[in-house]
Enzyme design. Structure first.
Site, PDB file in Angstrom:
ATOM      1  N   GLU A  93      -0.512  -9.461   0.154  1.00  0.00           N
ATOM      2  CA  GLU A  93      -1.933  -9.795   0.318  1.00  0.00           C
ATOM      3  C   GLU A  93      -2.618  -9.934  -1.043  1.00  0.00           C
ATOM      4  O   GLU A  93      -3.461 -10.798  -1.245  1.00  0.00           O
ATOM      5  CB  GLU A  93      -2.628  -8.734   1.180  1.00  0.00           C
ATOM      6  CG  GLU A  93      -2.155  -8.777   2.633  1.00  0.00           C
ATOM      7  CD  GLU A  93      -2.711  -7.654   3.476  1.00  0.00           C
ATOM      8  OE1 GLU A  93      -2.621  -6.483   3.040  1.00  0.00           O
ATOM      9  OE2 GLU A  93      -3.234  -7.926   4.566  1.00  0.00           O
ATOM     10  N   GLU A 132       3.898  -5.087   7.423  1.00  0.00           N
ATOM     11  CA  GLU A 132       3.176  -3.963   8.033  1.00  0.00           C
ATOM     12  C   GLU A 132       3.692  -3.588   9.415  1.00  0.00           C
ATOM     13  O   GLU A 132       3.721  -2.423   9.804  1.00  0.00           O
ATOM     14  CB  GLU A 132       1.671  -4.296   8.128  1.00  0.00           C
ATOM     15  CG  GLU A 132       0.934  -4.351   6.811  1.00  0.00           C
ATOM     16  CD  GLU A 132       1.029  -5.694   6.104  1.00  0.00           C
ATOM     17  OE1 GLU A 132       1.842  -6.554   6.526  1.00  0.00           O
ATOM     18  OE2 GLU A 132       0.300  -5.881   5.120  1.00  0.00           O
ATOM     19  N   GLY A 173       0.613  -5.070   1.584  1.00  0.00           N
ATOM     20  CA  GLY A 173      -0.600  -5.216   0.773  1.00  0.00           C
ATOM     21  C   GLY A 173      -0.319  -5.906  -0.550  1.00  0.00           C
ATOM     22  O   GLY A 173      -1.216  -6.508  -1.145  1.00  0.00           O
ATOM     23  N   ALA A 186       0.851  -1.192   0.000  1.00  0.00           N
ATOM     24  CA  ALA A 186       0.000   0.000   0.000  1.00  0.00           C
ATOM     25  C   ALA A 186       0.888   1.243   0.000  1.00  0.00           C
ATOM     26  O   ALA A 186       2.006   1.220   0.519  1.00  0.00           O
ATOM     27  CB  ALA A 186      -0.878   0.002   1.248  1.00  0.00           C
TER      28      ALA A 186
HETATM   29  N1  COA Z   1       4.476   3.371  -0.356  1.00  0.00           N
HETATM   30  C1  COA Z   1       4.824   4.523  -0.927  1.00  0.00           C
HETATM   31  N2  COA Z   1       6.006   4.722  -1.537  1.00  0.00           N
HETATM   32  C2  COA Z   1       6.868   3.706  -1.546  1.00  0.00           C
HETATM   33  C3  COA Z   1       6.576   2.461  -0.955  1.00  0.00           C
HETATM   34  C4  COA Z   1       5.316   2.301  -0.346  1.00  0.00           C
HETATM   35  N3  COA Z   1       4.915   1.145   0.179  1.00  0.00           N
HETATM   36  N4  COA Z   1       7.647   1.642  -1.120  1.00  0.00           N
HETATM   37  C5  COA Z   1       8.566   2.352  -1.799  1.00  0.00           C
HETATM   38  N5  COA Z   1       8.105   3.589  -2.061  1.00  0.00           N
HETATM   39  C6  COA Z   1       8.782   4.672  -2.781  1.00  0.00           C
HETATM   40  C7  COA Z   1       9.878   5.294  -1.940  1.00  0.00           C
HETATM   41  O1  COA Z   1       9.339   6.269  -1.055  1.00  0.00           O
HETATM   42  C8  COA Z   1      10.746   5.905  -3.025  1.00  0.00           C
HETATM   43  O2  COA Z   1      10.132   7.072  -3.491  1.00  0.00           O
HETATM   44  P1  COA Z   1      11.013   8.444  -3.646  1.00  0.00           P
HETATM   45  O3  COA Z   1      12.052   8.092  -4.696  1.00  0.00           O
HETATM   46  O4  COA Z   1      10.028   9.454  -4.111  1.00  0.00           O
HETATM   47  O5  COA Z   1      11.610   8.693  -2.303  1.00  0.00           O
HETATM   48  C9  COA Z   1      10.644   4.872  -4.155  1.00  0.00           C
HETATM   49  O6  COA Z   1       9.459   4.143  -3.913  1.00  0.00           O
HETATM   50  C10 COA Z   1      11.811   3.910  -4.192  1.00  0.00           C
HETATM   51  O7  COA Z   1      11.914   3.306  -2.904  1.00  0.00           O
HETATM   52  P2  COA Z   1      13.293   3.167  -2.111  1.00  0.00           P
HETATM   53  O8  COA Z   1      12.973   2.926  -0.679  1.00  0.00           O
HETATM   54  O9  COA Z   1      14.191   4.321  -2.439  1.00  0.00           O
HETATM   55  O10 COA Z   1      13.890   1.841  -2.791  1.00  0.00           O
HETATM   56  P3  COA Z   1      14.872   0.782  -2.160  1.00  0.00           P
HETATM   57  O11 COA Z   1      15.211  -0.157  -3.282  1.00  0.00           O
HETATM   58  O12 COA Z   1      15.977   1.447  -1.425  1.00  0.00           O
HETATM   59  O13 COA Z   1      13.997   0.017  -1.055  1.00  0.00           O
HETATM   60  C11 COA Z   1      12.050  -1.213  -0.261  1.00  0.00           C
HETATM   61  C12 COA Z   1      12.923  -0.783  -1.463  1.00  0.00           C
HETATM   62  C13 COA Z   1      10.841  -1.927  -0.882  1.00  0.00           C
HETATM   63  C14 COA Z   1      12.830  -2.159   0.623  1.00  0.00           C
HETATM   64  C15 COA Z   1      11.609   0.012   0.541  1.00  0.00           C
HETATM   65  O14 COA Z   1      11.106   0.991  -0.343  1.00  0.00           O
HETATM   66  C16 COA Z   1      10.515  -0.304   1.538  1.00  0.00           C
HETATM   67  O15 COA Z   1      10.787  -0.829   2.595  1.00  0.00           O
HETATM   68  N6  COA Z   1       9.236   0.042   1.195  1.00  0.00           N
HETATM   69  C17 COA Z   1       8.109  -0.200   2.067  1.00  0.00           C
HETATM   70  C18 COA Z   1       7.695  -1.639   1.996  1.00  0.00           C
HETATM   71  C19 COA Z   1       6.575  -1.928   2.976  1.00  0.00           C
HETATM   72  O16 COA Z   1       6.784  -2.008   4.166  1.00  0.00           O
HETATM   73  N7  COA Z   1       5.355  -2.088   2.440  1.00  0.00           N
HETATM   74  C20 COA Z   1       4.214  -2.405   3.234  1.00  0.00           C
HETATM   75  C21 COA Z   1       3.427  -1.199   3.500  1.00  0.00           C
HETATM   76  S1  COA Z   1       2.056  -1.522   4.564  1.00  0.00           S
END
Ligand code: COA
Length: 259
Positions: free
Chosen positions: A113, A133, A110, A66
């Site tokens: 999911e 989450e 999500g 999400a």
């Molecule tokens: N929601 C919104 N934006 C997200 C996102 C999410 N779930 N996951 C990644 N992004 C965005 C980042 O904010 C970033 O945007 P920006 O360039 O404008 O700052 C872009 O996507 C790239 O992400 P980044 O974190 O720089 O990439 P990474 O390769 O270093 O890391 C992840 C990748 C997936 C490990 C990390 O982004 C992450 O932990 N995301 C959240 C995952 C999560 O917990 N999802 C469940 C949500 S309930």
């Protein structure tokens, strides 16, 4: 049909729906979820489409879950209203055609999911999955707490949900979170191979078989068996049953009419 956050393409009888915010790792905004709901409803009615593949645009992510920005400031009442209107996961559940999740990279929260709500999960060997989450102080809200233990058992589900740890594709396969792992370069080929195989069957039989098997997740055994028996009784009336049996006896390929 025009969409801003997803891409819908057709490859023979298979529709491919790609979550299309690659610069945000295909994070699922409200708009993206609404567009997915709309696309699934359309494709379920679209006669030429026999199977649907869900995947992520770009080379990094299926979806990172999400859109976390949208959690900021959301109230309990707003959340409740979102549930009242029905969720993406309900829409996936309602889809009668087979849905394959082609997991091409990150698959978190999500996003996991969403993949779990699909019928079959094929993962790239580069995929990373997690019920993450808890890392941002919330819990699964799209069915994860219920679907995950059904797929991987209570202990594995609790381990994934409470730690928020990510697992690689090999571990996901080992615990049953995905059904197949293939080298990244073969992901599309293998997914379409499975989709085409399903598409070559009687569409009616496929829908009934899917409905029967999926009912096992929500019904006790005796009720599930009754449901199966009612669908089996129904399929006895189909022209495809007559054709399938005749083709077998005449040692030729069946020509399905899908009814
Ligand atoms: N929601 C919104 N934006 C997200 C996102 C999410 N779930 N996951 C990644 N992004 C965005 C980042 O904010 C970033 O945007 P920006 O360039 O404008 O700052 C872009 O996507 C790239 O992400 P980044 O974190 O720089 O990439 P990474 O390769 O270093 O890391 C992840 C990748 C997936 C490990 C990390 O982004 C992450 O932990 N995301 C959240 C995952 C999560 O917990 N999802 C469940 C949500 S309930």
């Amino acid at each position: 049909m025009h969409y801003d956050t997803i891409l819908v393409t057709h490859r023979g009888p298979t529709a491919v729906v790609a979550l299309n915010r690659p610069d945000k790792l295909n994070a699922m905004s409200m708009m993206l979820k609404a567009e997915l709901v709309r696309a699934l409803a359309d494709l379920d009615k679209h006669e030429e489409t026999r199977t649907i593949v869900l995947t992520g645009s770009g080379d990094k992510a299926f979806t990172a879950g999400a859109d976390i920005h949208e959690f900021q400031g959301r109230t309990a009442i707003e959340q409740w209203r979102m549930y009242e209107h029905g969720t993406l996961y309900d829409a996936v559940d309602r889809t009668a055609k087979p849905l394959l999740a082609m997991i091409n990279g990150y698959c978190f929260g999500g996003g996991l999911e969403l993949a779990m709500a699909c019928d079959i999960r094929i993962a790239s060997d580069r995929a990373t999955l997690g019920q993450t989450e808890i890392n941002i102080g919330i819990i699964p809200g799209g069915g994860g707490s219920q679907r995950l233990p059904r797929l991987v058992g209570l202990g594995n589900a609790l381990k994934l949900t409470l730690t928020g740890n990510r697992v690689d594709a090999a571990e996901a396969l080992r615990v049953g979170l995905v059904d197949e792992v293939v080298p990244h370069s073969r992901l599309e080929q293998r997914t379409f191979e499975i989709a085409d195989r399903i598409a070559s069957r009687s569409a009616l039989a496929v829908r009934l078989a899917k409905a029967a098997v999926r009912a096992s997740a929500r019904l006790p055994l005796d009720q599930g068996r009754l449901y199966e028996q009612s669908l089996f009784t129904l399929v006895m009336e189909s022209e495809d049953k007559e054709e399938g049996v005749r083709a077998f006896l005449e040692k030729r390929d069946a020509k399905w009419k899908d009814h």
